[in-house]
Design a protein around this motif. Structure first.
Motif, PDB file in Angstrom:
ATOM      1  N   MET A  83     -49.954  20.336 -42.481  1.00 32.77           N
ATOM      2  CA  MET A  83     -49.111  20.249 -41.311  1.00 32.77           C
ATOM      3  C   MET A  83     -49.979  20.275 -40.052  1.00 32.77           C
ATOM      4  O   MET A  83     -50.872  21.101 -39.919  1.00 32.77           O
ATOM      5  CB  MET A  83     -48.166  21.446 -41.325  1.00 32.77           C
ATOM      6  N   VAL A  84     -49.714  19.395 -39.145  1.00 33.90           N
ATOM      7  CA  VAL A  84     -50.480  19.304 -37.909  1.00 33.90           C
ATOM      8  C   VAL A  84     -49.804  20.167 -36.842  1.00 33.90           C
ATOM      9  O   VAL A  84     -48.609  20.036 -36.586  1.00 33.90           O
ATOM     10  CB  VAL A  84     -50.563  17.836 -37.438  1.00 33.90           C
ATOM     11  N   SER A  85     -50.594  21.039 -36.232  1.00 35.28           N
ATOM     12  CA  SER A  85     -50.030  21.919 -35.205  1.00 35.28           C
ATOM     13  C   SER A  85     -49.985  21.203 -33.858  1.00 35.28           C
ATOM     14  O   SER A  85     -50.646  20.180 -33.647  1.00 35.28           O
ATOM     15  CB  SER A  85     -50.865  23.190 -35.087  1.00 35.28           C
ATOM     16  N   SER A  86     -49.220  21.753 -32.945  1.00 42.45           N
ATOM     17  CA  SER A  86     -49.117  21.144 -31.618  1.00 42.45           C
ATOM     18  C   SER A  86     -50.444  21.234 -30.871  1.00 42.45           C
ATOM     19  O   SER A  86     -50.783  20.353 -30.079  1.00 42.45           O
ATOM     20  CB  SER A  86     -48.007  21.809 -30.810  1.00 42.45           C
ATOM     21  N   LYS A  87     -51.219  22.271 -31.136  1.00 43.82           N
ATOM     22  CA  LYS A  87     -52.534  22.406 -30.508  1.00 43.82           C
ATOM     23  C   LYS A  87     -53.459  21.273 -30.953  1.00 43.82           C
ATOM     24  O   LYS A  87     -54.198  20.709 -30.144  1.00 43.82           O
ATOM     25  CB  LYS A  87     -53.143  23.757 -30.869  1.00 43.82           C
ATOM     26  N   ASP A  88     -53.395  20.920 -32.234  1.00 48.60           N
ATOM     27  CA  ASP A  88     -54.198  19.805 -32.744  1.00 48.60           C
ATOM     28  C   ASP A  88     -53.790  18.484 -32.100  1.00 48.60           C
ATOM     29  O   ASP A  88     -54.633  17.649 -31.784  1.00 48.60           O
ATOM     30  CB  ASP A  88     -54.060  19.691 -34.264  1.00 48.60           C
ATOM     31  N   ILE A  89     -52.507  18.299 -31.901  1.00 49.42           N
ATOM     32  CA  ILE A  89     -52.007  17.073 -31.280  1.00 49.42           C
ATOM     33  C   ILE A  89     -52.508  16.968 -29.843  1.00 49.42           C
ATOM     34  O   ILE A  89     -52.947  15.904 -29.400  1.00 49.42           O
ATOM     35  CB  ILE A  89     -50.467  17.026 -31.337  1.00 49.42           C
ATOM     36  N   ILE A  90     -52.467  18.074 -29.110  1.00 49.94           N
ATOM     37  CA  ILE A  90     -52.929  18.090 -27.722  1.00 49.94           C
ATOM     38  C   ILE A  90     -54.425  17.799 -27.650  1.00 49.94           C
ATOM     39  O   ILE A  90     -54.878  17.006 -26.821  1.00 49.94           O
ATOM     40  CB  ILE A  90     -52.586  19.435 -27.057  1.00 49.94           C
ATOM     41  N   GLN A  91     -55.198  18.417 -28.529  1.00 48.36           N
ATOM     42  CA  GLN A  91     -56.641  18.182 -28.537  1.00 48.36           C
ATOM     43  C   GLN A  91     -56.963  16.737 -28.910  1.00 48.36           C
ATOM     44  O   GLN A  91     -57.869  16.126 -28.346  1.00 48.36           O
ATOM     45  CB  GLN A  91     -57.329  19.142 -29.503  1.00 48.36           C
ATOM     46  N   ARG A  92     -56.216  16.178 -29.837  1.00 48.84           N
ATOM     47  CA  ARG A  92     -56.425  14.788 -30.233  1.00 48.84           C
ATOM     48  C   ARG A  92     -56.119  13.845 -29.067  1.00 48.84           C
ATOM     49  O   ARG A  92     -56.848  12.889 -28.822  1.00 48.84           O
ATOM     50  CB  ARG A  92     -55.535  14.450 -31.430  1.00 48.84           C
ATOM     51  N   ARG A  93     -55.048  14.137 -28.337  1.00 47.26           N
ATOM     52  CA  ARG A  93     -54.695  13.314 -27.177  1.00 47.26           C
ATOM     53  C   ARG A  93     -55.788  13.381 -26.117  1.00 47.26           C
ATOM     54  O   ARG A  93     -56.167  12.378 -25.528  1.00 47.26           O
ATOM     55  CB  ARG A  93     -53.364  13.763 -26.584  1.00 47.26           C
ATOM     56  N   ALA A  94     -56.322  14.584 -25.870  1.00 55.09           N
ATOM     57  CA  ALA A  94     -57.386  14.746 -24.877  1.00 55.09           C
ATOM     58  C   ALA A  94     -58.636  13.967 -25.285  1.00 55.09           C
ATOM     59  O   ALA A  94     -59.261  13.304 -24.452  1.00 55.09           O
ATOM     60  CB  ALA A  94     -57.716  16.224 -24.695  1.00 55.09           C
ATOM     61  N   ARG A  95     -59.000  14.030 -26.559  1.00 55.61           N
ATOM     62  CA  ARG A  95     -60.169  13.279 -27.032  1.00 55.61           C
ATOM     63  C   ARG A  95     -59.956  11.780 -26.888  1.00 55.61           C
ATOM     64  O   ARG A  95     -60.861  11.041 -26.492  1.00 55.61           O
ATOM     65  CB  ARG A  95     -60.467  13.623 -28.490  1.00 55.61           C
ATOM     66  N   ARG A  96     -58.748  11.327 -27.188  1.00 57.05           N
ATOM     67  CA  ARG A  96     -58.434   9.904 -27.083  1.00 57.05           C
ATOM     68  C   ARG A  96     -58.550   9.429 -25.635  1.00 57.05           C
ATOM     69  O   ARG A  96     -59.131   8.383 -25.349  1.00 57.05           O
ATOM     70  CB  ARG A  96     -57.027   9.650 -27.626  1.00 57.05           C
ATOM     71  N   VAL A  97     -58.028  10.218 -24.704  1.00 55.74           N
ATOM     72  CA  VAL A  97     -58.084   9.856 -23.286  1.00 55.74           C
ATOM     73  C   VAL A  97     -59.529   9.833 -22.804  1.00 55.74           C
ATOM     74  O   VAL A  97     -59.955   8.895 -22.129  1.00 55.74           O
ATOM     75  CB  VAL A  97     -57.228  10.826 -22.445  1.00 55.74           C
ATOM     76  N   ARG A  98     -60.318  10.846 -23.158  1.00 56.21           N
ATOM     77  CA  ARG A  98     -61.714  10.910 -22.718  1.00 56.21           C
ATOM     78  C   ARG A  98     -62.535   9.762 -23.301  1.00 56.21           C
ATOM     79  O   ARG A  98     -63.393   9.195 -22.633  1.00 56.21           O
ATOM     80  CB  ARG A  98     -62.338  12.240 -23.118  1.00 56.21           C
ATOM     81  N   ARG A  99     -62.272   9.400 -24.552  1.00 58.95           N
ATOM     82  CA  ARG A  99     -62.984   8.281 -25.174  1.00 58.95           C
ATOM     83  C   ARG A  99     -62.668   6.989 -24.427  1.00 58.95           C
ATOM     84  O   ARG A  99     -63.552   6.184 -24.144  1.00 58.95           O
ATOM     85  CB  ARG A  99     -62.593   8.166 -26.649  1.00 58.95           C
ATOM     86  N   ARG A 100     -61.429   6.813 -24.071  1.00 64.82           N
ATOM     87  CA  ARG A 100     -61.009   5.620 -23.331  1.00 64.82           C
ATOM     88  C   ARG A 100     -61.650   5.589 -21.939  1.00 64.82           C
ATOM     89  O   ARG A 100     -62.061   4.535 -21.461  1.00 64.82           O
ATOM     90  CB  ARG A 100     -59.488   5.628 -23.210  1.00 64.82           C
ATOM     91  N   ILE A 101     -61.747   6.743 -21.308  1.00 60.84           N
ATOM     92  CA  ILE A 101     -62.362   6.828 -19.982  1.00 60.84           C
ATOM     93  C   ILE A 101     -63.828   6.422 -20.046  1.00 60.84           C
ATOM     94  O   ILE A 101     -64.319   5.698 -19.188  1.00 60.84           O
ATOM     95  CB  ILE A 101     -62.207   8.248 -19.402  1.00 60.84           C
TER      96      ILE A 101
END
Length: 120
Positions: A1-19
């Motif tokens: 099960m994926v926690s909400s904290k993992d989802i938030i961290q994944r989103r942050a990594r995705r945004v930074r990679r795109r930047i």
């Protein structure tokens, strides 16, 4: 099960990679929002230093704002960060929303920074 904290961290990594892909050596305008305040920094990743910063904790803003956690406060911080960045010679930045959705306070800060003269 994926926690909400993992989802938030994944989103942050995705945004930074795109930047990193689209930055073209421009500094980034990084936003952090807490429940009570909002903070913004213009960061030069090549040199690894913060060029300018602004937040609702600063005394001149704190006195004029009703709360540090609303859109009005975010708009004021956006104007202030744009003014300081222009004074430091920064005209173009990359907007780093981190793990936050581009909505509400984050959007208000971005629009104020654009209105203040920063382009992104």
């Amino acid at each position: 099960m994926v926690s909400s904290k993992d989802i938030i961290q994944r989103r942050a990594r995705r945004v930074r990679r795109r930047i990193k892909m689209v930055s073209h050596d421009r500094p980034r305008l990084s936003v952090y929002r807490s429940n009570q305040n909002i903070y913004a920094q213009v960061i030069d990743d090549l040199r690894g230093c913060t060029l300018v910063s602004a937040s609702t904790l600063e005394s001149d803003l704190k006195k004029s704002l009703k709360s540090g956690a609303d859109k009005e406060a975010a708009f004021a911080v956006g104007k202030l960060i744009a003014e300081r960045a222009k004074k430091a010679g920064v005209n173009e930045v990359v907007f780093d929303r981190g793990a936050y959705v581009y909505h509400g306070r984050v959007k208000a800060l971005a629009e104020a920074a654009r209105e203040g003269g920063l382009s992104f």
